[in-house]
Design a protein around this motif. Structure first.
Motif, mmCIF file in Angstrom:
data_model
loop_
_atom_site.group_PDB
_atom_site.id
_atom_site.type_symbol
_atom_site.label_atom_id
_atom_site.label_comp_id
_atom_site.label_asym_id
_atom_site.label_seq_id
_atom_site.Cartn_x
_atom_site.Cartn_y
_atom_site.Cartn_z
ATOM 1 N N ASN A 46 1.090 -1.675 -0.094
ATOM 2 C CA ASN A 46 0.039 -0.038 0.160
ATOM 3 C C ASN A 46 0.544 1.208 -0.354
ATOM 4 O O ASN A 46 2.037 1.880 1.003
ATOM 5 C CB ASN A 46 -0.567 -0.083 1.278
ATOM 6 N N SER A 47 0.924 2.125 -0.781
ATOM 7 C CA SER A 47 1.453 3.378 -1.377
ATOM 8 C C SER A 47 1.397 4.121 -0.096
ATOM 9 O O SER A 47 2.410 4.823 0.368
ATOM 10 C CB SER A 47 0.907 3.944 -2.832
ATOM 11 N N ALA A 48 0.242 4.359 0.804
ATOM 12 C CA ALA A 48 0.059 5.560 1.557
ATOM 13 C C ALA A 48 1.225 5.058 2.937
ATOM 14 O O ALA A 48 1.445 6.010 3.773
ATOM 15 C CB ALA A 48 -1.257 5.965 1.464
ATOM 16 N N LEU A 49 0.573 4.072 3.383
ATOM 17 C CA LEU A 49 2.006 3.383 4.403
ATOM 18 C C LEU A 49 3.057 3.249 3.887
ATOM 19 O O LEU A 49 3.439 3.600 4.941
ATOM 20 C CB LEU A 49 0.708 1.806 4.506
ATOM 21 N N LYS A 50 3.105 2.919 3.128
ATOM 22 C CA LYS A 50 5.108 3.148 2.597
ATOM 23 C C LYS A 50 5.033 4.315 2.981
ATOM 24 O O LYS A 50 6.711 4.692 2.909
ATOM 25 C CB LYS A 50 5.565 1.887 1.156
ATOM 26 N N GLN A 51 4.964 5.625 2.324
ATOM 27 C CA GLN A 51 4.887 6.572 3.131
ATOM 28 C C GLN A 51 4.824 6.886 4.325
ATOM 29 O O GLN A 51 6.240 8.367 4.314
ATOM 30 C CB GLN A 51 4.400 7.463 1.874
ATOM 31 N N LEU A 52 4.597 6.848 4.935
ATOM 32 C CA LEU A 52 4.630 6.995 6.263
ATOM 33 C C LEU A 52 5.408 6.665 6.634
ATOM 34 O O LEU A 52 6.925 6.462 8.171
ATOM 35 C CB LEU A 52 3.021 6.202 7.090
ATOM 36 N N ASP A 53 5.630 5.183 6.376
ATOM 37 C CA ASP A 53 7.264 4.105 6.744
ATOM 38 C C ASP A 53 8.103 5.228 6.621
ATOM 39 O O ASP A 53 9.359 5.132 7.603
ATOM 40 C CB ASP A 53 7.115 3.305 6.257
ATOM 41 N N LEU A 54 8.582 5.669 5.420
ATOM 42 C CA LEU A 54 9.801 6.591 4.989
ATOM 43 C C LEU A 54 9.596 7.906 5.514
ATOM 44 O O LEU A 54 10.498 8.019 6.010
ATOM 45 C CB LEU A 54 9.575 6.569 3.821
ATOM 46 N N GLN A 55 8.440 7.934 5.993
ATOM 47 C CA GLN A 55 8.476 9.060 6.938
ATOM 48 C C GLN A 55 9.298 9.073 8.054
ATOM 49 O O GLN A 55 9.600 10.070 9.364
ATOM 50 C CB GLN A 55 7.114 9.875 6.890
ATOM 51 N N GLU A 56 8.200 8.340 8.761
ATOM 52 C CA GLU A 56 8.535 7.743 10.108
ATOM 53 C C GLU A 56 10.615 7.296 10.374
ATOM 54 O O GLU A 56 11.230 7.616 10.785
ATOM 55 C CB GLU A 56 7.986 6.884 10.408
ATOM 56 N N GLN A 57 11.413 7.139 8.833
ATOM 57 C CA GLN A 57 12.709 7.239 8.960
ATOM 58 C C GLN A 57 12.966 8.167 9.063
ATOM 59 O O GLN A 57 14.524 7.774 9.157
ATOM 60 C CB GLN A 57 13.074 5.818 8.044
ATOM 61 N N GLN A 58 12.790 9.117 8.213
ATOM 62 C CA GLN A 58 12.771 10.417 8.065
ATOM 63 C C GLN A 58 13.343 10.772 9.567
ATOM 64 O O GLN A 58 14.255 11.979 10.017
ATOM 65 C CB GLN A 58 11.955 10.812 7.061
ATOM 66 N N LEU A 59 12.005 11.017 9.854
ATOM 67 C CA LEU A 59 11.985 11.634 11.527
ATOM 68 C C LEU A 59 13.177 10.585 12.881
ATOM 69 O O LEU A 59 13.602 11.108 13.798
ATOM 70 C CB LEU A 59 10.612 11.554 12.264
ATOM 71 N N GLU A 60 13.756 9.020 12.616
ATOM 72 C CA GLU A 60 14.090 8.734 13.621
ATOM 73 C C GLU A 60 15.090 9.367 13.245
ATOM 74 O O GLU A 60 16.503 9.671 14.052
ATOM 75 C CB GLU A 60 14.115 6.962 12.725
ATOM 76 N N LYS A 61 15.819 9.415 11.727
ATOM 77 C CA LYS A 61 16.730 10.214 11.649
ATOM 78 C C LYS A 61 17.131 11.662 12.081
ATOM 79 O O LYS A 61 18.215 11.769 12.319
ATOM 80 C CB LYS A 61 17.308 9.906 9.584
#
Length: 453
Positions: free
Chosen positions: A269-284
């Motif tokens: 699912n694209s929406a969840l994938k985008q949120l996962d990438l945004q979460e990785q960005q916030l972790e960084k």
């Protein structure tokens, strides 16, 4: 005299109805050489290559890639040419004591110049290294957003294509009703001329033709409108005549496709994938704020020329003297007014909020999956019922016409059987359309749509 008048009016009405039918067919069928006929696959190819939304998404990927290259450039040496000139308006005055006597002298030159090459590069900078990973995630996020735009476009074009097929099927049904009404009117008029049917039957037949005409006009307008909507999605010239191939019945076999909800996941699912990438960005981002407390080490070097002199001597060769240096700079953060701690807490709160948002979106997506599966199951059952009804309704209509021809039936029976047949055909077409639109919506949710040219 009355009978002749009725016959004349009836003949005139029949001629007008036949002319209207020819006009409808002529207007709805432009020259084949001017029509671009598209299959679903061809429509998707045009949309994915010509639609402005897709082009914007692809350009956004390129923008992020260039931004990533710019971020990685920070790891390389930065070399600059520098130069400065200064004209002294009032020289500095110095007072010195020599054997009890004070002497005043002015120091400095009227002109000063510095020029050369400077260079510098980071050697140890943990915060910079972490920010480079964020730039890489920016590119991944842009790619996923582009995929999301393509999924949206595929869904919209596919549903618009199915809508055109539904409109064309509805037009076919209403034209069939109109043709039947015209044919019955023709037979009844002939029988009225020989006195085998009443004037009431002839008038009722004329009214049936009149009632069938508006539905044909509305159905044709619906076809035109849905084709315009499809053209707008494809991004082609709106004045271009287009048509689509196939019919809804071509997709009858797809109704047998079964979905097991236990085997459906949201991994793509694209929406969840985008949120996962945004979460990785916030972790960084959290990591970057922490690394602000880590010492950094950088290298700097320069090769410069300097010149000092009064007017007349400034441009002489001996006035210019080179000098160079190389060194290391160590920066150890000690205190920054708690700004780093506040930034770390802010990044953590943003990440927590994003996780809650992801959970909420995932729940909504699972509800949508169940809803689409239920709609598909209902559509399959409706299709099975309406398909059987169409066959029976067609048989009933044929019997009603034969009964009337032999004098044992009435026009009311023909009208009722025609209405039942029309409703059954429309219901069958609608059930296929509902199944297909629910299926493409489900495929978009699970990310199972073809988005490549």
């Amino acid at each position: 005299m009355m009978k002749k008048t009725v016959l004349l009016l009836s003949a005139l009405w029949f001629a007008l109805a036949a002319a209207a039918q020819e006009q409808l067919q002529g207007e709805s069928a432009p020259a084949q050489s001017d029509v671009l006929t598209l299959s679903l696959e061809e429509a998707l190819q045009i949309a994915l290559s010509e639609n402005p939304t897709i082009k914007i998404a692809d350009e956004e990927i390129e923008i992020k890639r260039y931004a990533k290259q710019g971020a990685y450039a920070s790891l390389y040496p930065q070399i600059d040419a520098t130069g400065s000139y200064q004209r002294v308006l009032a020289k500095q005055t110095m007072s010195m004591d020599f054997g009890g006597q004070t002497q005043t002298i002015k120091v400095g030159s009227d002109n000063s110049f510095n020029g050369g090459i400077t260079a510098g590069m980071p050697i140890i900078n943990a915060q910079l290294w972490a920010s480079l990973k964020v730039s890489a995630l920016d590119v991944e996020l842009a790619v996923e957003k582009a995929r999301s735009s393509r999924l949206d476009m595929v869904e919209q074009v596919t549903q618009a294509y199915y809508t055109v097929l539904l409109a064309k099927e509805s037009l076919r049904v209403y034209r069939s009703v109109y043709d039947n009404a015209v044919e019955n009117n023709k037979n009844i008029r002939k029988r009225y001329e020989v006195g085998s049917v009443s004037e009431f039957d002839l008038i009722s037949s004329n009214v049936s033709v009149q009632n069938a005409e508006p539905n044909v006009f509305a159905a044709e307008n619906s076809v035109i409108l849905t084709l315009w909507q499809l053209k707008a999605l494809l991004g082609i010239d709106l004045t271009r005549n287009i048509d689509v191939t196939g019919s809804l019945m071509d997709y009858e076999a797809s109704l047998a496709q079964a979905y097991d909800i236990s085997q459906i996941d949201l991994e793509n699912n694209s929406a969840l994938k985008q949120l996962d990438l945004q979460e990785q960005q916030l972790e960084k981002a959290v990591q970057i704020t922490k690394l602000a407390n880590v010492p950094s080490l950088s290298l700097s070097a320069a090769y410069l020329y300097t010149a000092l002199g009064n007017d007349g001597k400034f441009f002489k060769k001996e006035a210019w003297n080179p000098y160079s240096y190389a060194g290391l700079q160590l920066n150890i953060p000690i205190f920054a007014g708690n700004s780093r701690r506040a930034a770390t807490r802010q990044a953590r709160l943003n990440m927590s909020s994003l996780q809650l948002q992801r959970e909420n979106i995932e729940r909504q997506l699972r509800v949508s999956i169940i809803n689409n599966l239920n709609n598909m199951d209902t559509s399959v059952r409706q299709f099975g019922s309406s398909a059987a009804t169409v066959a029976q309704a067609q048989r009933g209509y044929d019997i009603a016409v034969k009964r009337y021809e032999v004098g044992s039936g009435t026009l009311v029976e023909i009208d009722n059987s025609q209405l039942a047949l029309t409703q059954a055909e429309l219901s069958r077409n609608q059930s296929i359309y509902n199944f297909l639109t629910s299926k493409v919506a489900l495929d978009k949710i699970i990310g199972d749509l073809e988005t490549e040219l």
